[in-house]
Design an enzyme around this catalytic site. Structure first.
Site, mmCIF file in Angstrom:
data_model
loop_
_atom_site.group_PDB
_atom_site.id
_atom_site.type_symbol
_atom_site.label_atom_id
_atom_site.label_comp_id
_atom_site.label_asym_id
_atom_site.label_seq_id
_atom_site.Cartn_x
_atom_site.Cartn_y
_atom_site.Cartn_z
ATOM 1 N N GLU A 36 0.841 -1.196 0.000
ATOM 2 C CA GLU A 36 0.000 0.000 0.000
ATOM 3 C C GLU A 36 0.877 1.246 0.000
ATOM 4 O O GLU A 36 1.961 1.244 0.586
ATOM 5 C CB GLU A 36 -0.921 0.041 1.229
ATOM 6 C CG GLU A 36 -1.914 -1.100 1.312
ATOM 7 C CD GLU A 36 -2.857 -0.977 2.503
ATOM 8 O OE1 GLU A 36 -2.963 0.135 3.068
ATOM 9 O OE2 GLU A 36 -3.476 -1.983 2.874
ATOM 10 N N GLU A 48 -3.468 10.131 3.462
ATOM 11 C CA GLU A 48 -4.683 10.286 4.252
ATOM 12 C C GLU A 48 -4.716 11.704 4.824
ATOM 13 O O GLU A 48 -3.677 12.245 5.221
ATOM 14 C CB GLU A 48 -4.737 9.264 5.388
ATOM 15 C CG GLU A 48 -4.780 7.826 4.896
ATOM 16 C CD GLU A 48 -4.855 6.820 6.037
ATOM 17 O OE1 GLU A 48 -5.490 5.776 5.851
ATOM 18 O OE2 GLU A 48 -4.263 7.094 7.106
ATOM 19 N N HIS A 90 -1.257 12.461 6.321
ATOM 20 C CA HIS A 90 -0.608 11.276 6.874
ATOM 21 C C HIS A 90 -0.145 10.402 5.709
ATOM 22 O O HIS A 90 -0.952 10.017 4.850
ATOM 23 C CB HIS A 90 -1.620 10.519 7.744
ATOM 24 C CG HIS A 90 -1.136 9.227 8.310
ATOM 25 N ND1 HIS A 90 -0.599 9.119 9.569
ATOM 26 C CD2 HIS A 90 -1.127 7.976 7.802
ATOM 27 C CE1 HIS A 90 -0.277 7.859 9.819
ATOM 28 N NE2 HIS A 90 -0.588 7.145 8.756
ATOM 29 N N THR A 91 1.152 10.107 5.633
ATOM 30 C CA THR A 91 1.694 9.258 4.567
ATOM 31 C C THR A 91 2.273 7.988 5.169
ATOM 32 O O THR A 91 2.798 7.992 6.285
ATOM 33 C CB THR A 91 2.783 9.984 3.760
ATOM 34 O OG1 THR A 91 3.930 10.209 4.603
ATOM 35 C CG2 THR A 91 2.282 11.326 3.242
ATOM 36 N N ASN A 92 2.175 6.900 4.412
ATOM 37 C CA ASN A 92 2.724 5.632 4.876
ATOM 38 C C ASN A 92 2.969 4.745 3.660
ATOM 39 O O ASN A 92 2.338 4.911 2.610
ATOM 40 C CB ASN A 92 1.761 4.946 5.850
ATOM 41 C CG ASN A 92 2.447 3.955 6.777
ATOM 42 O OD1 ASN A 92 3.635 3.659 6.629
ATOM 43 N ND2 ASN A 92 1.700 3.427 7.742
#
Length: 254
Positions: A71, A75, A88-90
């Protein structure tokens, strides 16, 4: 695009170019791309929920299917009126994430549309806002760091309720008298390799395949991260008591 949940809370218009997602106390809503892709550049214009958006999460992300998924997340965590959104990044690879970076936006993302971009190639992942790079996650497989490169992903978007954690760690709750909360999406563009019986390109312009960060981009990332970053997992020694992840010891840009 195909609606994935939320029924009439999700609306597609203008030949699929304009979309809106709504959230009420009963359900959120979402959609996904019709195709899967293996590498590419993915652009989406968003206008986020205005006013008191406490507890809401608006998303634009790529994800594979099944166990051990890959993924790439963008967000947007809502906040009280007048307080900034948190982006928000991941990055997840083989089902494991824990690579969060968070930023406060330097503009009002509810007043107009802004373009949010994910560039994903075999060397790196780049997150951009209005073509300004804010984060790069490089392929450090040589250092033992998993990198998403073999599983095709769809593009997803959703608006949902995360009242337990989204705003100030869940201390501020959603005001359901403000429903419906609505976010607007438009002009989704996938300049990418469409995955199928034979992987084909959606566009002849393949600059994203080798896209990196030049000197101007490095200066912009430094500006964003020095002025607007509010969390970086690579600085969280309390969380990683046995030592920071291997990629945190490498350059941000190489």
């Amino acid at each position: 695009m195909d609606i994935t949940f939320g029924g009439e809370r999700a609306k597609i218009s203008n030949g699929g170019q304009d979309l809106s997602l709504s959230l009420d106390q009963y359900s959120g809503s979402g959609f996904q791309s019709k195709h899967e892709y293996l590498f590419g550049r993915f652009d989406m214009q968003l206008k986020l929920v205005p006013g008191n958006s406490t507890g809401t999460v608006t998303t634009f992300y790529l994800s594979s299917q099944g166990a051990g998924q890959d993924e790439i997340h963008l967000e947007f965590l809502g906040n009280t009126t007048g307080s900034p959104y948190t982006i928000h990044t991941n990055v997840y690879s083989q089902g494991k994430g824990d690579k969060e970076q968070q930023f406060n936006l330097w503009f009002n993302p509810t007043a107009a549309f802004h373009t949010y971009t994910i560039v994903w190639n075999s060397q790196r992942i780049i997150f951009l806002i209005d073509n300004i790079p804010v984060r790069v996650f490089n392929n450090h497989e040589a250092a033992g760091v998993p990198f998403p490169k073999s599983q095709p992903m769809r593009e997803y978007a959703s608006l949902w309720n995360a009242v337990d954690w989204a705003t100030q760690g869940g201390r501020v709750k959603t005001d359901w008298t403000k429903t419906p909360f609505t976010a607007y999406y438009r002009k989704f563009n996938a300049n990418a390799n469409k995955f199928g019986k034979s992987t084909t390109s959606e566009n002849d312009n393949q600059a994203w395949q080798t896209q990196g960060i030049n000197a101007t981009g490095r200066n912009r990332i430094r500006w964003v991260q020095s002025k607007h970053m509010i969390y970086n997992y690579c600085n969280d020694h309390k969380r990683f008591t046995n030592g920071l992840p291997a990629e945190c010891k490498c350059s941000r840009f190489l």
